[in-house]
Design an enzyme around this catalytic site. Structure first.
Site, PDB file in Angstrom:
ATOM      1  N   GLY A 129       0.835  -1.195   0.000  1.00  0.00           N
ATOM      2  CA  GLY A 129       0.000   0.000   0.000  1.00  0.00           C
ATOM      3  C   GLY A 129       0.868   1.241   0.000  1.00  0.00           C
ATOM      4  O   GLY A 129       2.073   1.162   0.274  1.00  0.00           O
ATOM      5  N   CYS A 173       5.232  -6.186   1.643  1.00  0.00           N
ATOM      6  CA  CYS A 173       5.572  -4.768   1.587  1.00  0.00           C
ATOM      7  C   CYS A 173       4.889  -4.000   2.726  1.00  0.00           C
ATOM      8  O   CYS A 173       5.211  -4.243   3.879  1.00  0.00           O
ATOM      9  CB  CYS A 173       5.242  -4.206   0.202  1.00  0.00           C
ATOM     10  SG  CYS A 173       6.015  -2.609  -0.101  1.00  0.00           S
ATOM     11  N   HIS A 220       7.833  -7.826  -3.671  1.00  0.00           N
ATOM     12  CA  HIS A 220       6.497  -8.173  -4.188  1.00  0.00           C
ATOM     13  C   HIS A 220       6.502  -9.524  -4.913  1.00  0.00           C
ATOM     14  O   HIS A 220       6.873  -9.585  -6.084  1.00  0.00           O
ATOM     15  CB  HIS A 220       6.015  -7.080  -5.146  1.00  0.00           C
ATOM     16  CG  HIS A 220       5.605  -5.826  -4.444  1.00  0.00           C
ATOM     17  ND1 HIS A 220       4.322  -5.593  -4.010  1.00  0.00           N
ATOM     18  CD2 HIS A 220       6.326  -4.749  -4.065  1.00  0.00           C
ATOM     19  CE1 HIS A 220       4.254  -4.432  -3.401  1.00  0.00           C
ATOM     20  NE2 HIS A 220       5.465  -3.882  -3.422  1.00  0.00           N
ATOM     21  N   GLU A 236       3.992 -11.071  -5.987  1.00  0.00           N
ATOM     22  CA  GLU A 236       2.860 -11.188  -6.912  1.00  0.00           C
ATOM     23  C   GLU A 236       3.176 -10.697  -8.319  1.00  0.00           C
ATOM     24  O   GLU A 236       2.418 -10.953  -9.240  1.00  0.00           O
ATOM     25  CB  GLU A 236       1.634 -10.443  -6.346  1.00  0.00           C
ATOM     26  CG  GLU A 236       1.734  -8.919  -6.292  1.00  0.00           C
ATOM     27  CD  GLU A 236       2.425  -8.390  -5.033  1.00  0.00           C
ATOM     28  OE1 GLU A 236       3.328  -9.062  -4.517  1.00  0.00           O
ATOM     29  OE2 GLU A 236       2.074  -7.281  -4.588  1.00  0.00           O
ATOM     30  N   SER A 264     -23.966  -8.972 -25.956  1.00  0.00           N
ATOM     31  CA  SER A 264     -23.301  -8.015 -26.837  1.00  0.00           C
ATOM     32  C   SER A 264     -22.391  -8.718 -27.834  1.00  0.00           C
ATOM     33  O   SER A 264     -21.914  -8.114 -28.778  1.00  0.00           O
ATOM     34  CB  SER A 264     -22.451  -7.052 -25.997  1.00  0.00           C
ATOM     35  OG  SER A 264     -21.340  -7.751 -25.461  1.00  0.00           O
ATOM     36  N   GLY A 265     -22.146 -10.009 -27.623  1.00  0.00           N
ATOM     37  CA  GLY A 265     -21.169 -10.701 -28.458  1.00  0.00           C
ATOM     38  C   GLY A 265     -19.784 -10.650 -27.829  1.00  0.00           C
ATOM     39  O   GLY A 265     -18.889 -11.368 -28.242  1.00  0.00           O
ATOM     40  N   VAL A 307     -16.959 -11.111 -24.657  1.00  0.00           N
ATOM     41  CA  VAL A 307     -16.633 -12.318 -23.899  1.00  0.00           C
ATOM     42  C   VAL A 307     -17.524 -12.468 -22.658  1.00  0.00           C
ATOM     43  O   VAL A 307     -18.099 -13.528 -22.409  1.00  0.00           O
ATOM     44  CB  VAL A 307     -15.148 -12.291 -23.455  1.00  0.00           C
ATOM     45  CG1 VAL A 307     -14.803 -13.519 -22.633  1.00  0.00           C
ATOM     46  CG2 VAL A 307     -14.246 -12.185 -24.653  1.00  0.00           C
ATOM     47  N   ASP A 308     -17.647 -11.388 -21.883  1.00  0.00           N
ATOM     48  CA  ASP A 308     -18.325 -11.519 -20.591  1.00  0.00           C
ATOM     49  C   ASP A 308     -19.808 -11.856 -20.746  1.00  0.00           C
ATOM     50  O   ASP A 308     -20.315 -12.766 -20.091  1.00  0.00           O
ATOM     51  CB  ASP A 308     -18.159 -10.234 -19.759  1.00  0.00           C
ATOM     52  CG  ASP A 308     -16.690  -9.901 -19.517  1.00  0.00           C
ATOM     53  OD1 ASP A 308     -15.854 -10.806 -19.671  1.00  0.00           O
ATOM     54  OD2 ASP A 308     -16.384  -8.736 -19.200  1.00  0.00           O
ATOM     55  N   SER A 309     -20.508 -11.119 -21.601  1.00  0.00           N
ATOM     56  CA  SER A 309     -21.939 -11.411 -21.724  1.00  0.00           C
ATOM     57  C   SER A 309     -22.154 -12.770 -22.391  1.00  0.00           C
ATOM     58  O   SER A 309     -23.109 -13.480 -22.078  1.00  0.00           O
ATOM     59  CB  SER A 309     -22.686 -10.297 -22.454  1.00  0.00           C
ATOM     60  OG  SER A 309     -22.335 -10.243 -23.813  1.00  0.00           O
ATOM     61  N   SER A 310     -21.250 -13.165 -23.280  1.00  0.00           N
ATOM     62  CA  SER A 310     -21.398 -14.469 -23.935  1.00  0.00           C
ATOM     63  C   SER A 310     -21.229 -15.611 -22.939  1.00  0.00           C
ATOM     64  O   SER A 310     -22.003 -16.569 -22.932  1.00  0.00           O
ATOM     65  CB  SER A 310     -20.353 -14.638 -25.045  1.00  0.00           C
ATOM     66  OG  SER A 310     -20.559 -13.681 -26.046  1.00  0.00           O
TER      67      SER A 310
END
Ligand code: XMP
Length: 530
Positions: free
Chosen positions: A54, A81, A176, A178, A230-231, A233-236
């Protein structure tokens, strides 16, 4: 129930990466603000807790601290950190305001043979010390460890670069793990969650389907659900998942605003209606959108009109489905984390999904968001596991306002038709040209770029074709490489590829006689031209 890791966010830019790395290790994890209540910690059921980095300094009075319950939960803790500094300060150690900031690559020497670093190193010095190549970014540092802690790693600049109390299973590192620059970061986080916290690798998308299906069924019961497809990725993926759960009780509304890519409507109908048997209402609203866009050339005004008309069409169509009680959206986990008030107590608020954005409350529908827990790469894996084609699930992002922001100035159907064809040629060539055709697994230029498209410039220039003079429009090609779309580099596409795309567009798309390549980075340019 999965074992899960709780990540408390102290405001680092890369907190999300911790959750992604933990999930890559097959363990479910969630990010919550650092100031959740003690009650929350007690009831959460974490197998381990990670304190993120942070921007604050624990040497100042009123800066973030972990809830006391964290240290009393009886589970392993990993401070990163700032997370290390607050752990040190809260448990009786000391942190000093560093005079020299340490930023970037560093080599740390592992010490003490702790369970976290045992047999993990990048190289061993001639004296036999295990060394880690890491990424540092800090000003403050711990200069006195709390009672019970021993030294786990050090550098010249930072003598206490990592510390551990192995009895309580508290570990902390100043660097870090990550970020990918820390080469053994994945191994270190994997070691923490698997061996120290005892989590199994039980988080993967094929197995997740049955869990998600059960929870969607439990949530909606016998109600009907509508979804704006919408076509993208997420809505599909949301549509495919909800359809798996409730079949015909899902109706999708696909709004074609006339600003979609070539054959997008056909592809969506083919995929969802024909292959998967999903109920899809296909609305051709081209005339309505073009009508409202006529004569408008200001980019913001165009965006507003497209957004407003989208809501209008969606509202009319959903009004016809009188039994629907739920509105499904493809909200994903980064949306949820970003919209959670940074450092504020309380539950997460939801950002309306930008592709079907701003659907009004007057729809009076409850929200169903089955992808809320998933990162983008998990959504993609889920899509593949649900049977969606790889080429659809790994497509470049496409903005909600579509070609509306890729036709500069006034939008006309004639321009959209030209642009669609030029864009399709560009994408086809990117897909069929490999970065290194002799590689073991050749990667196409499409996969090697994050976003690529054509932009229509409403200016005419002179050309010569055969024996005749032409006076036609210009298309610009844009291809970028980026991790997060906040900053981006223009892609160094091979000249032969650019030449072929230019030739094909000029020969095959009548009305365009000049093609240029955009070599601007973001910043100062944006990815889209409007
Ligand atoms: P810029 O042009 O701001 O774009 O560099 C960054 C990323 O955001 C996408 N973008 C949008 N996506 N609705 C969307 O769903 C929008 O209104 C919108 N505007 C930009 C853009 O395609 C790029 O990936």
């Amino acid at each position: 129930m999965h074992s899960k890791i709780l990540i408390l966010d102290f405001g680092s830019q890369v907190t999300q990466l911790i959750a992604r790395r933990v999930r890559d290790a097959g363990v479910f994890s969630e990010v919550h603000p650092y100031d959740v209540s003690d009650e929350f910690i007690k009831n959460y059921g974490a197998a381990g807790i990670i304190l993120s980095g942070g921007p604050s300094s624990v040497t100042e009075g009123d800066t973030p601290r972990a809830p006391a319950a964290v240290y009393e939960a009886g589970v392993p803790i990993f401070g990163i950190c700032y997370g290390m500094q607050t752990m040190a300060e809260q448990l009786g150690g000391k942190v000093e305001n560093g005079l020299v900031r340490e930023f970037g690559y560093a080599e740390v020497r592992a010490r003490g043979h702790t369970a976290l670093f045992r047999e993990i190193n990048d190289f061993v010095t001639p004296e036999g010390h295990g060394m880690l190549k890491v990424w540092m970014s800090h000003g403050d540092k711990v200069n006195e460890m709390p009672p019970g802690f021993k030294l786990m790693a050090s550098t010249d600049n930072c003598p206490i670069a990592a510390m551990a109390d192995e009895e309580r299973r508290f570990y902390a590192v100043q660097f870090h793990p990550e970020v990918t620059h820390t080469l053994q970061g994945e191994a270190i986080l994997g070691r923490f969650v698997h061996e120290i916290c005892g989590c199994k690798s039980d988080w993967n998308m094929p197995d997740y389907i049955s869990e998600a299906v059960a929870s969607i069924r439990a949530q909606v019961g016998d109600d009907e659900v509508i979804l704006g497809l919408s076509g993208g990725v997420d809505s599909s993926v949301a549509a495919a998942l909800i359809h798996r759960a409730i079949g015909d009780k899902l109706t999708c509304v696909f709004v074609d605003h006339g600003l979609l890519r070539l054959d997008e409507g056909k592809m969506v109908m083919e995929m969802f209606a024909n292959n998967l048997g999903v109920k899809v209402i296909h609305v051709d609203a081209t005339a309505q959108f073009m009508g409202h866009l006529a004569g408008v050339s200001d980019p913001e005004a165009k965006r507003k009109i497209i957004g407003r008309e989208f809501v209008e069409v969606f509202q009319v169509e959903s009004g016809k489905l009188s039994n629907a009680k739920w509105l499904a959206q493809g909200t994903i986990y980064p949306d949820v984390i970003e919209s959670a008030g940074k450092g504020k107590k309380g539950s997460h608020t939801i950002k309306s999904h930008h592709n079907v954005g701003g659907l009004p409350d007057t729809l009076n529908l409850k929200l169903l968001e089955p992808l809320r827990e998933l990162f983008k790469d998990e959504v993609r894996k889920l899509g593949v596991a649900l049977g969606l084609p790889h080429s659809m699930v790994y497509r470049h992002p496409f903005p909600g306002p579509g070609l509306g922001v890729r036709i500069l100035g006034e939008v006309k159907k004639e321009f959209a038709d030209l642009l669609r064809r030029a864009d399709a040629i560009f994408i086809e060539e990117l897909r069929s040209t490999y970065v290194d055709p002799h590689a073991e697994k050749p990667q196409s230029w499409y996969d090697a770029t994050s976003q690529a498209f054509a932009v229509f410039l409403p200016v005419k220039s002179v050309g010569v074709m055969g024996d005749g003079r032409t006076y036609e429009y210009v298309v610009a090609l844009r291809a970028v490489q980026t991790q997060d779309f906040m900053t981006a580099h223009w892609a160094h596409l091979p000249h032969e590829l650019l030449g072929k795309v230019s030739n094909r567009i000029i020969n095959e798309v009548r009305g365009i006689n000049r093609v240029v390549y955009d070599i601007s980075g973001k910043p100062p340019a944006t990815i889209e031209w409007e």
